[in-house]
Design a protein around this motif. Structure first.
Motif, PDB file in Angstrom:
ATOM      1  N   ALA A  64      17.172  15.267  -3.347  1.00 48.56           N
ATOM      2  CA  ALA A  64      16.091  14.519  -3.646  1.00 48.56           C
ATOM      3  C   ALA A  64      16.402  12.704  -3.729  1.00 48.56           C
ATOM      4  N   LEU A  65      15.491  12.681  -2.806  1.00 53.91           N
ATOM      5  CA  LEU A  65      15.553  10.694  -2.129  1.00 53.91           C
ATOM      6  C   LEU A  65      14.498   9.961  -3.255  1.00 53.91           C
ATOM      7  N   PRO A  66      15.425   8.887  -3.567  1.00 51.82           N
ATOM      8  CA  PRO A  66      13.918   8.359  -5.473  1.00 51.82           C
ATOM      9  C   PRO A  66      13.194   7.147  -3.881  1.00 51.82           C
ATOM     10  N   GLY A 135      12.374 -10.051  -0.444  1.00 53.38           N
ATOM     11  CA  GLY A 135      11.452  -9.624   0.329  1.00 53.38           C
ATOM     12  C   GLY A 135      11.361  -8.079   1.225  1.00 53.38           C
ATOM     13  N   GLN A 136      12.259  -7.890   0.737  1.00 50.58           N
ATOM     14  CA  GLN A 136      12.078  -6.360   2.064  1.00 50.58           C
ATOM     15  C   GLN A 136      12.383  -5.261   0.859  1.00 50.58           C
ATOM     16  N   MET A 137      12.450  -4.528   1.254  1.00 46.25           N
ATOM     17  CA  MET A 137      11.660  -3.484   1.495  1.00 46.25           C
ATOM     18  C   MET A 137      12.998  -1.946   2.058  1.00 46.25           C
ATOM     19  N   TYR A 138      13.439  -0.733   1.312  1.00 44.10           N
ATOM     20  CA  TYR A 138      14.139   0.455   2.349  1.00 44.10           C
ATOM     21  C   TYR A 138      13.592   1.054   1.881  1.00 44.10           C
ATOM     22  N   GLU A 139      13.420   2.366   2.372  1.00 47.61           N
ATOM     23  CA  GLU A 139      12.690   3.195   3.058  1.00 47.61           C
ATOM     24  C   GLU A 139      13.869   4.238   3.037  1.00 47.61           C
ATOM     25  N   PRO A 140      13.987   5.650   1.522  1.00 49.32           N
ATOM     26  CA  PRO A 140      15.217   6.045   1.963  1.00 49.32           C
ATOM     27  C   PRO A 140      14.598   7.488   2.502  1.00 49.32           C
ATOM     28  N   GLU A 141      13.428   8.125   3.419  1.00 45.13           N
ATOM     29  CA  GLU A 141      12.818   8.614   3.998  1.00 45.13           C
ATOM     30  C   GLU A 141      13.104   8.108   5.491  1.00 45.13           C
ATOM     31  N   THR A 142      13.073   7.549   5.848  1.00 47.68           N
ATOM     32  CA  THR A 142      13.143   6.789   7.469  1.00 47.68           C
ATOM     33  C   THR A 142      14.068   6.184   7.558  1.00 47.68           C
ATOM     34  N   ASN A 143      15.326   5.313   6.170  1.00 48.11           N
ATOM     35  CA  ASN A 143      16.173   4.915   6.504  1.00 48.11           C
ATOM     36  C   ASN A 143      17.016   3.060   6.827  1.00 48.11           C
ATOM     37  N   GLN A 144      15.147   2.920   6.674  1.00 46.40           N
ATOM     38  CA  GLN A 144      14.215   1.645   7.389  1.00 46.40           C
ATOM     39  C   GLN A 144      14.391   0.255   6.396  1.00 46.40           C
ATOM     40  N   ILE A 145      15.712  -0.911   6.845  1.00 43.28           N
ATOM     41  CA  ILE A 145      14.421  -1.440   5.479  1.00 43.28           C
ATOM     42  C   ILE A 145      13.463  -2.843   6.740  1.00 43.28           C
ATOM     43  N   LYS A 146      12.766  -2.878   5.961  1.00 46.83           N
ATOM     44  CA  LYS A 146      11.178  -3.317   6.201  1.00 46.83           C
ATOM     45  C   LYS A 146      10.864  -4.899   5.590  1.00 46.83           C
ATOM     46  N   GLU A 147      10.442  -5.602   5.800  1.00 47.37           N
ATOM     47  CA  GLU A 147       9.870  -7.221   5.362  1.00 47.37           C
ATOM     48  C   GLU A 147       8.716  -6.527   5.027  1.00 47.37           C
ATOM     49  N   LEU A 148       8.241  -7.254   3.214  1.00 46.21           N
ATOM     50  CA  LEU A 148       7.077  -7.285   2.859  1.00 46.21           C
ATOM     51  C   LEU A 148       6.066  -8.073   3.787  1.00 46.21           C
ATOM     52  N   ARG A 149       6.495  -8.689   3.809  1.00 45.92           N
ATOM     53  CA  ARG A 149       4.956  -9.851   4.485  1.00 45.92           C
ATOM     54  C   ARG A 149       4.429  -9.111   5.748  1.00 45.92           C
ATOM     55  N   GLN A 150       5.435  -8.088   6.218  1.00 46.02           N
ATOM     56  CA  GLN A 150       5.262  -6.972   7.739  1.00 46.02           C
ATOM     57  C   GLN A 150       4.351  -6.006   6.862  1.00 46.02           C
ATOM     58  N   LEU A 151       5.048  -5.508   6.368  1.00 41.08           N
ATOM     59  CA  LEU A 151       4.026  -4.041   5.507  1.00 41.08           C
ATOM     60  C   LEU A 151       2.415  -4.873   5.084  1.00 41.08           C
ATOM     61  N   GLU A 152       2.196  -6.189   4.216  1.00 40.45           N
ATOM     62  CA  GLU A 152       1.224  -6.425   4.262  1.00 40.45           C
ATOM     63  C   GLU A 152      -0.015  -6.790   5.192  1.00 40.45           C
TER      64      GLU A 152
END
Length: 171
Positions: A64-66, A135-152
């Motif tokens: 179960a991924l968080p 300002g970063q977010m880690y997505e366990p499902e894709t195993n990627q770290i993304k920038e919050l600004r870019q996501l917005e």
């Protein structure tokens, strides 16, 4: 000619064989005796069908991924304590939030002059260790770290493309 070749092979093989007794490769006779006694006195574990079923049941369960882990920011106080905002919750270093272990905030070593602090995070469900900057977010499902600004920005572009503003469609 053939006879000479066969004779030379016999002589070379005789010279290659050592005259001394090679003996056991891995242990001396006393060590071997101790190993044999330990092996004879060892109790064998009997594996039952139930043990096999339990083992296979634990292997089949998906991990179960968080939820995604977001580091919104942090505040370093002059007394040395630090408050971090992880998943919109204020937490202290070396604590746990949302099934995620929060470590220390450390200065990243690198060639970049303006390097910023990063947070050590451990995901116990997967055993993964990551480092997040504010300002970063880690997505366990894709195993990627993304920038919050870019996501917005991506979210805003998607809303503009679909014509949806604040959850209501425009006509």
């Amino acid at each position: 000619m053939l006879l000479a070749l066969a004779q030379s092979l016999c002589v070379s093989s005789l010279q290659a064989a050592p005259n001394d007794d090679f003996g056991r490769l891995f242990s001396r006779p006393g060590e071997r005796k101790n190993l044999d006694v330990m092996r004879q006195n060892q109790k064998l574990k009997v594996i039952t069908q139930q043990d096999l079923q339990r083992e296979s049941a634990t292997d089949d369960e998906p991990v179960a991924l968080p939820e995604p882990v977001t580091l919104q920011g942090y505040v370093k106080r002059s007394d040395g304590s630090t408050t971090l905002w992880v998943n919109s919750k204020p937490v202290q270093e070396n604590s746990e939030v949302d099934d995620v272990e929060i470590g220390h905030l450390t200065k990243q070593q690198g060639v970049v002059k303006n390097s910023s602090d990063s947070l050590n995070v451990k995901i116990p469900a997967t055993g993964k260790h990551i480092r997040l900057k504010a300002g970063q977010m880690y997505e366990p499902e894709t195993n990627q770290i993304k920038e919050l600004r870019q996501l917005e920005k991506e979210k805003q572009l998607h809303l503009e493309e679909t014509g949806v503003i604040d959850g209501s469609e425009t006509e």
